[in-house]
Design a protein around this motif. Structure first.
Motif, PDB file in Angstrom:
ATOM      1  N   UNK A   1     -70.335 -39.530-104.995  1.00 42.33           N
ATOM      2  CA  UNK A   1     -71.471 -38.251-105.384  1.00 42.33           C
ATOM      3  C   UNK A   1     -70.592 -37.387-105.995  1.00 42.33           C
ATOM      4  N   UNK A   2     -71.080 -36.691-107.035  1.00 40.42           N
ATOM      5  CA  UNK A   2     -70.247 -35.752-108.005  1.00 40.42           C
ATOM      6  C   UNK A   2     -70.872 -34.632-108.086  1.00 40.42           C
ATOM      7  N   UNK A   3     -70.246 -33.331-108.527  1.00 42.29           N
ATOM      8  CA  UNK A   3     -70.810 -32.104-109.048  1.00 42.29           C
ATOM      9  C   UNK A   3     -71.170 -32.068-110.489  1.00 42.29           C
ATOM     10  N   UNK A   4     -70.057 -32.686-111.247  1.00 42.63           N
ATOM     11  CA  UNK A   4     -70.260 -32.724-112.548  1.00 42.63           C
ATOM     12  C   UNK A   4     -70.239 -34.116-113.236  1.00 42.63           C
ATOM     13  N   UNK A   5     -70.989 -34.799-113.540  1.00 44.04           N
ATOM     14  CA  UNK A   5     -71.174 -35.926-114.218  1.00 44.04           C
ATOM     15  C   UNK A   5     -71.032 -35.769-115.588  1.00 44.04           C
ATOM     16  N   UNK A   6     -70.177 -36.381-116.210  1.00 47.98           N
ATOM     17  CA  UNK A   6     -69.947 -36.366-117.761  1.00 47.98           C
ATOM     18  C   UNK A   6     -70.092 -37.892-118.269  1.00 47.98           C
ATOM     19  N   UNK A   7     -71.297 -38.331-118.688  1.00 45.60           N
ATOM     20  CA  UNK A   7     -71.643 -39.886-118.935  1.00 45.60           C
ATOM     21  C   UNK A   7     -71.780 -40.038-120.498  1.00 45.60           C
TER      22      UNK A   7
ATOM     23  N   UNK B   1     -66.949 -38.587-102.213  1.00 50.85           N
ATOM     24  CA  UNK B   1     -67.189 -37.540-103.526  1.00 50.85           C
ATOM     25  C   UNK B   1     -66.185 -37.580-104.362  1.00 50.85           C
ATOM     26  N   UNK B   2     -66.386 -37.348-105.751  1.00 56.13           N
ATOM     27  CA  UNK B   2     -65.242 -36.958-106.839  1.00 56.13           C
ATOM     28  C   UNK B   2     -65.920 -36.011-107.466  1.00 56.13           C
ATOM     29  N   UNK B   3     -65.515 -35.096-107.619  1.00 54.49           N
ATOM     30  CA  UNK B   3     -65.964 -33.716-108.236  1.00 54.49           C
ATOM     31  C   UNK B   3     -66.451 -33.772-109.477  1.00 54.49           C
ATOM     32  N   UNK B   4     -65.576 -34.175-110.357  1.00 49.91           N
ATOM     33  CA  UNK B   4     -65.910 -34.644-111.769  1.00 49.91           C
ATOM     34  C   UNK B   4     -65.767 -36.075-112.220  1.00 49.91           C
ATOM     35  N   UNK B   5     -67.117 -36.747-112.425  1.00 50.82           N
ATOM     36  CA  UNK B   5     -66.704 -38.121-112.843  1.00 50.82           C
ATOM     37  C   UNK B   5     -66.965 -38.003-114.378  1.00 50.82           C
ATOM     38  N   UNK B   6     -66.207 -38.848-115.260  1.00 51.33           N
ATOM     39  CA  UNK B   6     -66.238 -39.071-116.618  1.00 51.33           C
ATOM     40  C   UNK B   6     -66.205 -40.347-116.904  1.00 51.33           C
ATOM     41  N   UNK B   7     -67.386 -41.018-117.722  1.00 50.13           N
ATOM     42  CA  UNK B   7     -67.236 -42.557-117.849  1.00 50.13           C
ATOM     43  C   UNK B   7     -68.361 -42.857-118.463  1.00 50.13           C
ATOM     44  N   UNK B   8     -68.724 -44.060-118.734  1.00 52.17           N
ATOM     45  CA  UNK B   8     -69.854 -44.717-119.565  1.00 52.17           C
ATOM     46  C   UNK B   8     -70.800 -45.056-118.596  1.00 52.17           C
ATOM     47  N   UNK B   9     -72.037 -45.224-119.149  1.00 48.40           N
ATOM     48  CA  UNK B   9     -73.358 -45.281-117.921  1.00 48.40           C
ATOM     49  C   UNK B   9     -73.044 -46.790-117.360  1.00 48.40           C
ATOM     50  N   UNK B  10     -72.767 -47.696-118.000  1.00 48.90           N
ATOM     51  CA  UNK B  10     -73.221 -49.123-117.564  1.00 48.90           C
ATOM     52  C   UNK B  10     -71.732 -49.727-117.385  1.00 48.90           C
ATOM     53  N   UNK B  11     -71.779 -51.040-116.736  1.00 47.19           N
ATOM     54  CA  UNK B  11     -70.719 -51.706-116.387  1.00 47.19           C
ATOM     55  C   UNK B  11     -69.776 -52.009-117.511  1.00 47.19           C
TER      56      UNK B  11
END
Length: 438
Positions: free
Chosen positions: A116-122, A151-161
């Motif tokens: 769960x994250x606070x700031x998703x950048x996808x 929890x990871x506060x900010x997650x930065x990644x692509x949407x799919x595998x």
């Protein structure tokens, strides 16, 4: 004659046992790229505090969202980030922003391992700037993390595998606070962090950051998703009071940590690889001018450079100093210390094992053990100063060893060598340090 024979044996043992070229190459100390860190004057989206309100608006003044300073700002931040165009930037003004972690992001292709994250950048390359360390503070709200909710506060990644991540990304000039004391704080789950990056990506720049009170890592540049990070730079970042690593670089390529520090973390720095370390291309990862009071780990990394490291594990619990497993690389101009009163490997300055190949050059090693090489490891120490009552050059282990230590032009004190059957030790022009009576 003894010196000539010693040098011949020295060269023969290096060539046969290591298969490496340890000749000094100045390019190894210049891997850290000369990177510009511009101060952005104009951004696409702004988040700022005005009176008792938090406001998100576009550069032309169009309001995106607003909330009270005392309320949860996670929805406002997500709206602001969603509005930033690909390749654009977000500017966050001074103040304390408290965010819950309502957004579930699965890390595994089957939809499991949810964080769960606070700031998703996808699916986005972008740049996030604060007003400065301890000027812009983003804090995790209380009671967000528990035994079944990681929890990871900010997650930065692509949407799919298999989706790619960013091709250019920045987080700079702010503080992230995991508010660890207000969470259920058991053992960290892999991936928990204040900043977690995933998917195949490149050109991440993380600088002038303060990462504090994480139940997991401070910054975790991971390999979850479609692949690993290339060409990352972590510069002038301080991690403090992290339940896991202050800095984790997981299977990164051509990536560098410069002028950073980690205090009161389980581990200060971890350069992590994978089981394919023998066959994959050179990792080319480095850390320079890194300070920590915790263990440093290099795990299955096939090309690493540590330089100007200042590690003192004396106050830490269960720290093994610099730990290298199946790693190939070098450590230069560094100070590695541990508690000499701990009369086992947790007091050693180093612990080198399995099939590691490591060169120490112009280093100071101080602990119960100095160079502690076991398994099938091969270690060379040149121009080093070692202080160790348990053995400056040590190969002891409960298991059989076939390790090799070669020492050249080193100065040692207390106990010189403790050698286990099956290991080899060769020295050239090493001397005991002379003390002047008081």
């Amino acid at each position: 004659m003894e010196r000539i024979i010693g040098l011949i044996l020295f060269a023969a043992l290096v060539n046969s046992a290591s298969g490496l070229d340890f000749r000094y190459n100045e390019t190894l100390d210049s891997r850290m790229p000369v990177t510009e860190f511009p101060e952005i004057e104009n951004s696409d989206v702004y988040v700022f505090q005005q009176g008792q309100s938090i406001i998100a608006e576009t550069a032309d003044g169009r309001q995106i969202a607003t909330s009270s300073i005392k309320s949860d700002a996670s929805g406002l931040f997500k709206a602001a980030i969603d509005t930033v165009p690909d390749g654009g930037s977000l500017n966050i003004g001074k103040g304390l922003y408290v965010l819950s972690a309502p957004y579930a992001v699965p890390l595994y292709p089957n939809g499991s391992n949810i964080l769960y994250c606070c700031i998703p950048v996808i699916d986005k390359s972008m740049h996030i700037y604060g007003a400065g360390v301890d000027e812009t503070i983003i804090q995790l709200a209380p009671n967000q993390r528990n035994l079944s909710r990681h929890v990871a506060m900010m997650i930065i990644r692509g949407s799919g595998p298999l989706s790619p991540g960013y091709s250019d990304f920045t987080v700079a000039n702010l503080t992230l606070d995991g508010n660890r004391a207000q969470q259920r704080d058991d053992q960290p789950q892999d991936g928990e962090a204040l900043i977690l990056a995933g998917s195949k990506r490149s050109n991440g720049k993380y600088y002038r950051l303060k990462l504090v009170n994480s139940h997991g890592s401070g910054i975790y540049l991971g390999n979850n998703g479609s692949g690993r990070e290339s060409d990352a730079v972590v510069f002038q970042v301080v991690a403090q009071n992290c339940g896991a690593e202050g800095f984790m670089l997981d299977t990164c390529h051509n990536s560098h940590v410069l002028d950073c520090a980690a205090w009161q973390c389980r581990e200060g720095l971890c350069l992590h690889g994978n089981n394919d370390w023998k066959s994959r291309s050179k990792d080319q990862v480095s850390a320079t001018k890194f300070q920590t009071d915790s263990q440093i780990t290099v795990w299955q990394v096939n090309d690493f450079t540590l330089s100007e490291i200042n590690m003192d594990c004396t106050p830490a619990t269960d720290a093994y100093g610099l730990v290298v497993r199946d790693g190939t690389g070098q450590v230069r101009r560094s100070v590695l210390k541990n508690d000499k009163a701990k009369t086992d490997s947790t007091g050693g300055a180093t612990y080198i094992y399995e099939s590691s190949r490591v060169l120490f050059d112009d280093c100071q090693l101080e602990g119960f053990f100095g160079v502690h090489a076991v398994g099938r490891s091969h270690v060379e120490a040149k121009n080093c100063r070692l202080v160790a009552p348990g053995g400056c050059f040590c190969t002891t282990d409960p298991h059989p060893v076939q390790s090799t230590i070669i020492a050249e032009n080193c100065v040692w004190s207390e106990k010189k060598v403790v050698l286990q059957a099956g290991a080899a030790f060769l020295e050239v022009e090493c001397v005991e340090e002379q003390t002047i009576p008081a």
